[in-house]
Scaffold this active site. Structure first.
Site, PDB file in Angstrom:
ATOM      1  CG  ASP A  12      -2.211   2.280 -10.734  1.00 37.47           C
ATOM      2  OD1 ASP A  12      -1.158   1.901 -10.003  1.00 37.47           O
ATOM      3  OD2 ASP A  12      -2.042   2.001 -11.993  1.00 37.47           O
ATOM      4  CB  SER A  13       0.123   5.992 -10.976  1.00 38.07           C
ATOM      5  OG  SER A  13       0.839   4.592 -11.613  1.00 38.07           O
ATOM      6  N   GLY A  45       6.305   5.831 -10.139  1.00 38.28           N
ATOM      7  CA  GLY A  45       7.626   5.034  -9.877  1.00 38.28           C
ATOM      8  C   GLY A  45       8.740   5.895  -9.953  1.00 38.28           C
ATOM      9  CB  CYS A  75      -0.217   2.069  -7.033  1.00 35.74           C
ATOM     10  SG  CYS A  75       1.147   2.874  -7.620  1.00 35.74           S
ATOM     11  CD  GLU A 154       0.036   4.101 -18.426  1.00 36.27           C
ATOM     12  OE1 GLU A 154      -0.791   4.627 -19.077  1.00 36.27           O
ATOM     13  OE2 GLU A 154      -0.333   3.691 -17.255  1.00 36.27           O
ATOM     14  CB  CYS A 186       4.841  -2.718 -11.318  1.00 32.77           C
ATOM     15  SG  CYS A 186       4.382  -1.381 -12.187  1.00 32.77           S
ATOM     16  CG  HIS A 188       1.461  -0.193 -15.160  1.00 36.70           C
ATOM     17  ND1 HIS A 188       1.245   0.447 -14.111  1.00 36.70           N
ATOM     18  CD2 HIS A 188       1.071   0.477 -16.279  1.00 36.70           C
ATOM     19  CE1 HIS A 188       0.775   1.289 -14.360  1.00 36.70           C
ATOM     20  NE2 HIS A 188       0.709   1.640 -15.722  1.00 36.70           N
TER      21      HIS A 188
HETATM   22  N1  DGL Z   1       1.309   0.741 -11.103  1.00 42.06           N
HETATM   23  C1  DGL Z   1       2.365   1.478 -10.442  1.00 42.06           C
HETATM   24  C2  DGL Z   1       2.911   0.328  -9.468  1.00 42.06           C
HETATM   25  O1  DGL Z   1       2.078  -0.791  -9.357  1.00 42.06           O
HETATM   26  C3  DGL Z   1       3.667   1.750 -11.234  1.00 42.06           C
HETATM   27  C4  DGL Z   1       3.284   2.808 -12.391  1.00 42.06           C
HETATM   28  C5  DGL Z   1       4.086   4.118 -12.109  1.00 42.06           C
HETATM   29  O2  DGL Z   1       4.993   4.282 -11.838  1.00 42.06           O
HETATM   30  O3  DGL Z   1       3.197   5.095 -11.671  1.00 42.06           O
HETATM   31  O4  DGL Z   1       3.902   0.639  -8.830  1.00 42.06           O
END
Ligand code: DGL
Length: 266
Positions: A12-13, A45, A75, A154, A186, A188
């Site tokens: 993931d990011s 994103g 992600c 975050e 997402c 997150h």
């Molecule tokens: N976890 C990423 C997703 O599922 C989003 C976070 C980011 O923007 O890096 O899209």
């Protein structure tokens, strides 16, 4: 050559993919995992397609070098923008997060009105709308980018007044649209589930794709005779920025499993 004991790779990011890992450990406890959080280059994103595609390839190549038997693109932004290109070039099994979430949403919706929230890049890509329409052409899709959700998560601000106000500002019109299902598009966002549920009400089903992804991983492993059985798996973590913050936040999801994370240079 990979075998049953080879790990499952996830990337993931940043920390969002840990929501997927959490579910996978619960449902596939014997599997070893290697997680890569590209924390130095997050967020994805708000970035262009070319950049997210490049990052996604690099992350996957790193995991392949670690000898993983399968890669979970944990992600949504990477899945929306890069999964197709990666599937064309790479032979390793790749599991994205969009198809499982869409499948689940189409199972639970009763009125065929489905909301999708995600990063700007995910929503702009139209990947969810295409997948929902491909699964059920009569689906009405209402989508909304929620760019402030990722920094809130975050920061660990998932259950306070700022979170509640932000949720209200982004989801107000979705609430009016008559959707009965909302995809948390997402990785997150499951951390904001409580606040989102409070605002949307219990009549709207929230779809967090983690469980569906873990199921799909189980199926793919079984098909390839790659399921690991017996003893509990080991979990290792890699990040591209200083690990302290990742460990701190990671512990909130996974407890002591996130003992340490190794920083890799990019
Ligand atoms: N976890 C990423 C997703 O599922 C989003 C976070 C980011 O923007 O890096 O899209």
């Amino acid at each position: 050559m990979t075998n049953r004991d080879s790990a499952i790779g996830l990337f993931d990011s940043g920390i969002g993919g840990l929501t997927v890992l959490h579910k996978m450990i619960e449902m596939l406890p014997s599997e070893n995992t290697v997680y890569l959080g590209d924390t130095a280059r997050a967020p994805y994103g708000t970035k262009s397609v070319e950049t997210v595609v490049r990052y996604s390839f690099e992350n996957t190549e790193f995991l392949i070098e670690k000898g993983v038997k399968l890669v979970v693109v944990a992600c949504n932004t990477s899945t929306a923008l890069a999964l197709e290109a990666m599937r064309e070039k790479l032979t390793i099994p790749l599991i994205g997060v969009i198809e499982p979430g869409v499948r689940r949403a189409l199972q639970v919706t009763m009125n065929s009105r489905v909301g999708v929230i995600g990063t700007e890049a995910t929503i702009q890509s139209g990947a969810y709308t295409r997948a929902l329409k491909a699964g059920a052409p009569n689906t009405e899709v209402y989508s909304r980018a929620c760019p402030l959700f990722v920094p809130l998560v975050e920061e660990g601000w998932t259950d306070n007044g700022v979170a509640a106000t932000t949720v209200e500002a982004y989801l107000g019109s979705l609430k009016q649209s008559g959707i009965d299902t909302l995809i948390l598009g997402c990785t997150h966002y499951p951390l904001l589930k409580k606040t989102i549920r409070k605002f949307m009400g219990n009549a709207v089903q929230l779809v967090d794709s983690a469980e569906e992804i873990a199921k799909e991983v189980g199926v793919v492993l079984k098909k390839g005779s790659l399921t690991r059985k017996g003893v509990k798996g080991n979990h290792s973590f890699f990040v591209t920025d200083a690990p302290d913050r990742f460990i701190k936040v990671g512990r909130r999801f996974l407890g002591e499993k996130v003992e340490s994370a190794v920083r890799i240079e990019r």
